[in-house]
Enzyme design. Structure first.
Site, short mmCIF file in Angstrom:
data_model
loop_
_atom_site.label_atom_id
_atom_site.label_comp_id
_atom_site.label_asym_id
_atom_site.label_seq_id
_atom_site.Cartn_x
_atom_site.Cartn_y
_atom_site.Cartn_z
N TYR A 7 1.10 -1.27 -0.15
CA TYR A 7 -0.42 -0.07 -0.20
C TYR A 7 0.76 1.34 -0.23
O TYR A 7 2.31 1.00 -0.24
CB TYR A 7 -1.18 -0.13 1.20
CG TYR A 7 -0.06 0.44 2.70
CD1 TYR A 7 -0.46 1.67 3.25
CD2 TYR A 7 0.72 -0.36 3.25
CE1 TYR A 7 0.45 1.99 4.48
CE2 TYR A 7 0.94 -0.44 4.82
CZ TYR A 7 0.78 1.02 5.08
OH TYR A 7 1.59 1.44 5.68
N ARG A 61 8.35 4.36 -4.38
CA ARG A 61 8.15 2.95 -3.58
C ARG A 61 7.32 2.35 -3.79
O ARG A 61 7.33 1.01 -3.73
CB ARG A 61 8.13 3.53 -2.04
CG ARG A 61 8.10 2.97 -1.09
CD ARG A 61 8.22 3.47 0.23
NE ARG A 61 7.16 4.19 0.37
CZ ARG A 61 6.18 5.37 1.55
NH1 ARG A 61 7.71 5.68 2.41
NH2 ARG A 61 5.37 5.51 1.56
N ARG A 82 -7.42 -21.07 -0.69
CA ARG A 82 -6.79 -20.54 -0.27
C ARG A 82 -5.92 -21.38 -0.03
O ARG A 82 -5.74 -22.70 0.16
CB ARG A 82 -7.35 -20.16 1.37
CG ARG A 82 -6.75 -20.41 2.47
CD ARG A 82 -6.93 -19.63 3.58
NE ARG A 82 -5.51 -19.25 4.54
CZ ARG A 82 -4.68 -20.00 5.18
NH1 ARG A 82 -5.15 -21.25 5.26
NH2 ARG A 82 -4.23 -19.61 6.04
N LYS A 121 6.35 -2.04 1.97
CA LYS A 121 5.17 -1.42 2.36
C LYS A 121 4.03 -2.44 2.18
O LYS A 121 3.19 -2.10 1.16
CB LYS A 121 5.12 -0.45 1.91
CG LYS A 121 4.31 0.77 3.08
CD LYS A 121 4.24 2.60 2.58
CE LYS A 121 2.89 3.37 3.20
NZ LYS A 121 3.38 3.80 4.52
N GLU A 181 11.88 2.33 14.10
CA GLU A 181 11.03 4.00 13.35
C GLU A 181 9.55 3.82 14.65
O GLU A 181 10.00 2.83 15.61
CB GLU A 181 11.15 3.33 12.74
CG GLU A 181 10.18 2.63 12.20
CD GLU A 181 10.06 1.71 11.13
OE1 GLU A 181 10.25 2.92 10.09
OE2 GLU A 181 9.97 0.91 10.37
#
Length: 287
Positions: free
Chosen positions: A34, A53, A102, A149, A181
């Site tokens: 995302y 990114r 799945r 990300k 962070e």
């Protein structure tokens, strides 16, 4: 925002009509990436960095982006127009898509799921930017590809919720005795010699777009910057501390683990960096 128009796999539809399969791998495995891009005055901020990114995250996970970056930017701009978004952000999520059932292995030849939506919020005028934040340090339990990300955000959610439940605004994560962070932001301290210190890029932290912009701006304004590890103890005795992200820009940190930072008020360097970053944002939003 009521009745937003959102984007799902090629269609602009009312948010209440938006649906994704229960077999989507983003839902089942967090097999998705995302980005969040800030919007000011109806303009995308630092979007090129976010798109670069995104492309890197896709490459690392062998995800296929179903549209070009130019088409993706057009989708973002169309959502801004349709929702009359003046200030806030655009959330973008790309999952590997929906397979027949799945299964852990990457399915082949399936259509990725691309979803975008807007979020209206105040960015330029924020109470936390004026009064500062209180943070608590806790152990970093995230996976070891934090440079990608992904939507694997349960650990950051747990960290942020713990902080809020204990009366803090956020958490700074620690690993091996050093700060990595914040729960959803990059972390910085300012030494007694007015040097801004932040952890260097690696797989241990997210490569923040706002972080890079601040380092570039700091260098242009003669603010000394050092990329190195720092400990919670050093942070608690720093002259200043602050965080950055796409939608906070810069927020001062005035307390860590109940220890006031400096005089317990937002410091001048954090304020200067926020001011010069907002100047950059205003220039971008006026173009």
């Amino acid at each position: 925002m009521l009745n937003r128009i959102v984007y799902v796999n090629g269609d602009y539809i009312n948010e209440h009509d938006a649906k994704v399969s229960i077999f989507d791998r983003g839902f089942l495995f967090a097999d998705a990436v995302y980005e969040v891009t800030a919007v000011v005055n109806g303009h995308l901020i630092e979007n090129e960095g976010h798109m670069n990114r995104l492309a890197r995250s896709c490459n690392e996970l062998e995800l296929t982006l179903p549209v070009t970056i130019e088409e993706l930017t057009h989708i973002q701009q169309e959502l801004i127009r349709l929702n009359q978004l003046d200030e806030g952000g655009i959330y973008l999520q790309l999952s590997r898509g929906t397979a027949g059932d799945r299964d852990f292995a990457y399915p082949q030849n399936i259509q990725p799921t691309l979803v975008l939506f807007t979020q209206a919020r105040s960015l330029l005028d924020s109470p936390k930017a004026k009064k500062g934040m209180k943070v608590v340090t806790i152990e970093d339990i995230r996976w070891h590809r934090r440079d990608i990300k992904t939507v694997q955000l349960l650990a950051p959610c747990m960290a942020k919720q713990f902080a809020l439940s204990q009366g803090y605004d956020d958490a700074w994560l620690t690993e091996g005795g050093y700060i990595t962070e914040g729960s959803s932001n990059n972390a910085y301290i300012v030494t007694e010699h007015n040097t801004v210190v932040t952890r260097p890029l690696s797989r241990d932290i997210l490569h923040g777009i706002t972080r890079q912009a601040l380092l570039d701006l700091g260098a242009k304004h003669a603010i000394k910057i050092e990329e190195r590890l720092f400990t919670p103890e050093e942070a608690m005795h720093a002259k200043e501390a602050f965080i950055s992200s796409a939608t906070t820009f810069v927020y001062p940190v005035v307390e860590i683990n109940d220890q006031p930072i400096g005089d317990g008020k937002p410091g001048p360097i954090a304020k200067q960096l926020r001011d010069i970053y907002i100047d950059l944002v205003k220039r971008q939003s006026a173009s």
